[in-house]
Design a protein around this motif. Structure first.
Motif, PDB file in Angstrom:
ATOM      1  N   LEU A 145      58.302  37.789  97.109  1.00 58.72           N
ATOM      2  CA  LEU A 145      59.440  37.575  95.870  1.00 58.72           C
ATOM      3  C   LEU A 145      59.695  36.690  97.351  1.00 58.72           C
ATOM      4  CD1 LEU A 145      60.269  37.052  93.102  1.00 58.72           C
ATOM      5  CD2 LEU A 145      62.100  37.989  93.414  1.00 58.72           C
ATOM      6  N   ARG A 146      59.563  34.918  97.175  1.00 57.12           N
ATOM      7  CA  ARG A 146      59.911  34.192  98.074  1.00 57.12           C
ATOM      8  C   ARG A 146      61.125  33.489  97.852  1.00 57.12           C
ATOM      9  NH1 ARG A 146      57.832  28.880  99.982  1.00 57.12           N
ATOM     10  NH2 ARG A 146      55.793  29.158  98.742  1.00 57.12           N
ATOM     11  N   VAL A 147      62.417  32.461  98.371  1.00 58.15           N
ATOM     12  CA  VAL A 147      63.427  32.595  97.462  1.00 58.15           C
ATOM     13  C   VAL A 147      63.724  30.978  98.851  1.00 58.15           C
ATOM     14  CG1 VAL A 147      65.616  32.205  96.570  1.00 58.15           C
ATOM     15  CG2 VAL A 147      64.441  34.232  95.913  1.00 58.15           C
ATOM     16  N   ASP A 148      63.878  29.866  98.044  1.00 59.87           N
ATOM     17  CA  ASP A 148      64.172  28.514  99.301  1.00 59.87           C
ATOM     18  C   ASP A 148      65.426  28.574  98.619  1.00 59.87           C
ATOM     19  OD1 ASP A 148      63.741  26.369 100.495  1.00 59.87           O
ATOM     20  OD2 ASP A 148      62.231  25.964 100.481  1.00 59.87           O
ATOM     21  N   VAL A 149      65.799  28.588  99.560  1.00 64.10           N
ATOM     22  CA  VAL A 149      68.110  28.412  99.710  1.00 64.10           C
ATOM     23  C   VAL A 149      68.237  26.730  98.958  1.00 64.10           C
ATOM     24  CG1 VAL A 149      69.731  29.008  99.902  1.00 64.10           C
ATOM     25  CG2 VAL A 149      67.916  30.973  99.963  1.00 64.10           C
ATOM     26  N   PRO A 150      67.351  26.592 100.196  1.00 66.84           N
ATOM     27  CA  PRO A 150      68.307  24.583 100.250  1.00 66.84           C
ATOM     28  C   PRO A 150      67.353  23.720  98.639  1.00 66.84           C
ATOM     29  CG  PRO A 150      66.700  24.902 102.055  1.00 66.84           C
ATOM     30  CD  PRO A 150      67.408  26.454 101.259  1.00 66.84           C
ATOM     31  N   ALA A 151      66.095  23.719  99.109  1.00 66.02           N
ATOM     32  CA  ALA A 151      65.214  23.513  97.516  1.00 66.02           C
ATOM     33  C   ALA A 151      65.372  24.211  96.499  1.00 66.02           C
ATOM     34  CB  ALA A 151      63.826  23.774  97.740  1.00 66.02           C
ATOM     35  N   ARG A 152      66.269  24.950  96.321  1.00 68.89           N
ATOM     36  CA  ARG A 152      66.345  25.772  95.333  1.00 68.89           C
ATOM     37  C   ARG A 152      65.385  25.809  94.223  1.00 68.89           C
ATOM     38  NH1 ARG A 152      71.373  27.626  94.553  1.00 68.89           N
ATOM     39  NH2 ARG A 152      71.365  27.255  92.217  1.00 68.89           N
ATOM     40  N   ARG A 153      64.316  27.371  95.061  1.00 69.89           N
ATOM     41  CA  ARG A 153      63.099  27.098  94.042  1.00 69.89           C
ATOM     42  C   ARG A 153      62.851  28.350  94.451  1.00 69.89           C
ATOM     43  NH1 ARG A 153      58.770  22.050  95.382  1.00 69.89           N
ATOM     44  NH2 ARG A 153      57.438  23.371  94.117  1.00 69.89           N
ATOM     45  N   VAL A 154      61.781  29.089  93.823  1.00 71.71           N
ATOM     46  CA  VAL A 154      61.486  30.224  93.865  1.00 71.71           C
ATOM     47  C   VAL A 154      59.780  30.652  93.463  1.00 71.71           C
ATOM     48  CG1 VAL A 154      61.760  32.905  93.116  1.00 71.71           C
ATOM     49  CG2 VAL A 154      64.039  31.231  93.161  1.00 71.71           C
ATOM     50  N   TRP A 155      58.936  31.162  94.339  1.00 70.60           N
ATOM     51  CA  TRP A 155      57.808  31.442  93.924  1.00 70.60           C
ATOM     52  C   TRP A 155      57.671  33.061  93.673  1.00 70.60           C
ATOM     53  CZ3 TRP A 155      59.766  27.590  97.310  1.00 70.60           C
ATOM     54  CH2 TRP A 155      58.885  26.303  96.910  1.00 70.60           C
ATOM     55  N   ARG A 156      56.992  33.977  93.596  1.00 68.11           N
ATOM     56  CA  ARG A 156      56.068  34.705  93.312  1.00 68.11           C
ATOM     57  C   ARG A 156      54.753  35.330  93.784  1.00 68.11           C
ATOM     58  NH1 ARG A 156      57.286  40.095  89.649  1.00 68.11           N
ATOM     59  NH2 ARG A 156      56.267  41.816  91.388  1.00 68.11           N
ATOM     60  N   GLY A 157      54.210  35.227  94.155  1.00 69.23           N
ATOM     61  CA  GLY A 157      53.217  35.623  94.422  1.00 69.23           C
ATOM     62  C   GLY A 157      52.408  33.726  95.137  1.00 69.23           C
ATOM     63  N   GLU A 158      51.430  33.415  94.121  1.00 62.93           N
ATOM     64  CA  GLU A 158      51.378  31.917  94.163  1.00 62.93           C
ATOM     65  C   GLU A 158      52.199  30.895  93.313  1.00 62.93           C
ATOM     66  OE1 GLU A 158      50.318  30.203  97.104  1.00 62.93           O
ATOM     67  OE2 GLU A 158      50.098  32.455  98.127  1.00 62.93           O
ATOM     68  N   THR A 159      53.268  31.212  92.542  1.00 65.87           N
ATOM     69  CA  THR A 159      53.423  31.078  91.095  1.00 65.87           C
ATOM     70  C   THR A 159      54.435  30.729  91.128  1.00 65.87           C
ATOM     71  OG1 THR A 159      51.646  32.746  89.609  1.00 65.87           O
ATOM     72  CG2 THR A 159      53.792  31.262  88.330  1.00 65.87           C
ATOM     73  N   GLU A 160      55.183  29.565  91.007  1.00 66.97           N
ATOM     74  CA  GLU A 160      56.524  28.614  90.871  1.00 66.97           C
ATOM     75  C   GLU A 160      57.080  29.453  89.588  1.00 66.97           C
ATOM     76  OE1 GLU A 160      59.718  25.702  91.908  1.00 66.97           O
ATOM     77  OE2 GLU A 160      57.319  25.108  91.811  1.00 66.97           O
ATOM     78  N   VAL A 161      58.324  29.865  89.710  1.00 73.18           N
ATOM     79  CA  VAL A 161      59.549  31.267  88.787  1.00 73.18           C
ATOM     80  C   VAL A 161      60.634  30.067  88.592  1.00 73.18           C
ATOM     81  CG1 VAL A 161      60.829  33.131  87.840  1.00 73.18           C
ATOM     82  CG2 VAL A 161      58.877  33.466  89.359  1.00 73.18           C
TER      83      VAL A 161
END
Length: 238
Positions: A145-161
């Motif tokens: 799980l990757r959370v790009d805080v400034p861009a306010r975007r989240v990915w689970r693996g290669e899939t954006e959530v």
């Protein structure tokens, strides 16, 4: 002391309510609190007013002529993220989850106290300010799980959530201390700005929506206490 905007930071609020008495009362109260208020009385008018006036927050009744508040919320969030507090005459969980699912950040059941409504809107705006202050280039990684805080975007693996603004703030708060239990009270204070308040149903409803999007097992319940973001949930990286 007023709960309204800080001096020099006059905020614009859109009030959407088809009952003229309630619309007037809510609008008058927020004007008295120092807000610049725009009003609408139906679904199409609300969407048009939001596009024209670009409010900082929206107080939105669920039952409206034209189309309902859920559709209004869906359309305005598709245009740009904006904090939305929904007013509803029903407190059933299914109704509340529909509102949260289309991007509402908070809800208040009628009849409500005007003081609480003002406090809730003020808390929503404080959260927006805090989120802007958080945008310092931080990327949080927990398992896959990757959370790009400034861009306010989240990915689970290669899939954006795709999360609502509140779900993302909730995830950021949990991801800041992966594996550690964050109490409901702390979540209310950090995510909603409700210091010293109780609102477990609000937290639980948003966690349910978050789980539905990031996958089962990612957010663990500590019964009677709060929630934790798991570092070894099924499907996450070891």
């Amino acid at each position: 002391m007023s709960n309204g905007p800080l001096a020099g930071a006059r905020r614009r609020l859109l009030v959407v309510e088809d009952d003229p008495v309630i619309n007037q009362a809510v609008s008058d109260r927020f004007v008295a609190e120092g807000y610049d208020v725009v009003r609408a009385w139906d679904g199409p008018g609300a969407v048009a007013a939001c596009a024209e006036h670009r409010p900082d927050a929206v107080v939105l009744d669920v039952m409206l002529p034209g189309f309902d508040g859920h559709e209004v919320c869906r359309r305005i969030q598709a245009d740009r993220p904006v904090p939305v507090l929904m007013l509803t005459a029903r407190a059933e969980e299914s109704d509340l989850l529909v509102g949260l699912g289309v991007g509402a950040d908070d809800y208040l059941v009628k009849p409500f106290r005007m003081r609480e409504l003002v406090a809730r809107v003020s808390a929503l705006l404080r959260r927006v300010d805090r989120a802007a202050a958080l945008a310092r280039g931080e990327v949080l990684q927990v398992g896959d799980l990757r959370v790009d805080v400034p861009a306010r975007r989240v990915w689970r693996g290669e899939t954006e959530v795709h999360l609502t603004p509140t779900e993302l703030d909730l995830l950021v708060c949990l991801a800041a201390a992966p594996g550690a239990v964050v109490t409901r009270e702390k979540l209310l204070a950090e995510v909603w700005g409700w210091d010293g308040a109780t609102g477990t149903r609000t937290v639980d409803s948003h966690v349910k929506g978050l789980r539905a999007k990031v996958g089962p097992g990612v957010v663990r319940t500590a019964h009677g206490v709060g929630y934790a973001l798991e570092t070894d949930a099924p499907g996450t990286a070891p």
